[in-house]
Design a protein around this motif. Structure first.
Motif, short mmCIF file in Angstrom:
data_model
loop_
_atom_site.label_atom_id
_atom_site.label_comp_id
_atom_site.label_asym_id
_atom_site.label_seq_id
_atom_site.Cartn_x
_atom_site.Cartn_y
_atom_site.Cartn_z
N ILE A 13 28.56 -32.41 40.79
CA ILE A 13 27.69 -32.45 41.97
C ILE A 13 26.52 -33.42 41.74
O ILE A 13 26.16 -34.21 42.61
CB ILE A 13 27.20 -31.04 42.34
N ALA A 14 25.94 -33.40 40.54
CA ALA A 14 24.83 -34.30 40.20
C ALA A 14 25.30 -35.74 40.24
O ALA A 14 24.59 -36.64 40.71
CB ALA A 14 24.26 -33.94 38.84
N VAL A 15 26.52 -36.00 39.72
CA VAL A 15 27.06 -37.37 39.74
C VAL A 15 27.29 -37.81 41.17
O VAL A 15 26.95 -38.95 41.55
CB VAL A 15 28.36 -37.44 38.90
N VAL A 16 27.85 -36.95 42.02
CA VAL A 16 28.10 -37.31 43.42
C VAL A 16 26.76 -37.55 44.12
O VAL A 16 26.61 -38.54 44.87
CB VAL A 16 28.92 -36.20 44.13
N ALA A 17 25.78 -36.70 43.86
CA ALA A 17 24.45 -36.88 44.47
C ALA A 17 23.84 -38.19 43.99
O ALA A 17 23.23 -38.93 44.76
CB ALA A 17 23.54 -35.70 44.14
N PHE A 18 24.01 -38.51 42.70
CA PHE A 18 23.46 -39.75 42.16
C PHE A 18 24.15 -40.96 42.79
O PHE A 18 23.50 -41.95 43.13
CB PHE A 18 23.60 -39.75 40.63
N VAL A 19 25.47 -40.89 42.96
CA VAL A 19 26.22 -41.99 43.57
C VAL A 19 25.77 -42.17 45.02
O VAL A 19 25.55 -43.30 45.49
CB VAL A 19 27.74 -41.74 43.47
N ILE A 23 24.01 -45.47 46.55
CA ILE A 23 24.54 -46.18 47.72
C ILE A 23 23.44 -46.31 48.78
O ILE A 23 23.26 -47.37 49.37
CB ILE A 23 25.79 -45.46 48.27
N PHE A 24 22.73 -45.22 49.01
CA PHE A 24 21.63 -45.25 49.98
C PHE A 24 20.56 -46.26 49.57
O PHE A 24 20.08 -47.04 50.39
CB PHE A 24 21.02 -43.85 50.12
#
Length: 159
Positions: A13-19, A23-24
């Motif tokens: 979840i942290a990796v997805v949030a970081f990605v 991107i943002f």
């Protein structure tokens, strides 16, 4: 679920949030870059316009200075005329004062002579007769002149 699974899911979840955050941020930085490029182009156009106007402003300032210098010179050349007009005004004032004094003196003299004449004598001095004739002559000329002016103005109105 074990501890390892929770840690794995937390890391995922942290990796997805970081990605998603990266991107943002990349999208935001690209938008900022485009805005900066647009602002840089506008600043370049403003700079060119100001440089172009600077030459025109210099020409206008030179033209205004030339006109002001010309106007100063012309005003200086008219100064003697105003001095002469002032002198004429002083002269007219003096002449008016002298005429007023002469009239006052003549009036006083005429009144004095008229008062010294004996009533009932019927004979008036020759100078008084001349003054009366001159007065009648003057009044006649004045009346004739005013009638002439009136008839002239009527003729002009008819035209």
């Amino acid at each position: 679920m074990g501890n390892n699974d929770i840690i794995t899911w937390s890391i995922a979840i942290a990796v997805v949030a970081f990605v998603v955050l990266c991107i943002f941020l990349i999208h935001l930085l690209r938008t900022a870059q485009r805005s900066l490029i647009t602002a840089q182009g506008a600043m370049h156009e403003v700079k060119e316009t100001v440089e172009g106007l600077q030459g025109e402003v210099k020409k206008l300032a030179e033209s205004v200075n030339e006109v002001a210098d010309d106007l100063r010179g012309k005003l200086r050349s008219v100064d003697p005329l105003f001095d002469a007009v002032q002198d004429v005004g002083v002269l007219l004032s003096e002449v008016t004062g002298s005429a007023r004094l002469a009239t006052k003196t003549l009036t006083h003299s005429l009144r004095k002579k008229a008062a010294s004449m004996e009533p009932g004598n019927g004979i008036s001095p020759s100078w008084l007769q001349v003054a009366a004739a001159g007065s009648r002559l003057f009044m006649g000329f004045r009346k004739g002149w005013s009638q002439r002016e009136q008839s002239r103005s009527y003729k002009e109105e008819e035209i």
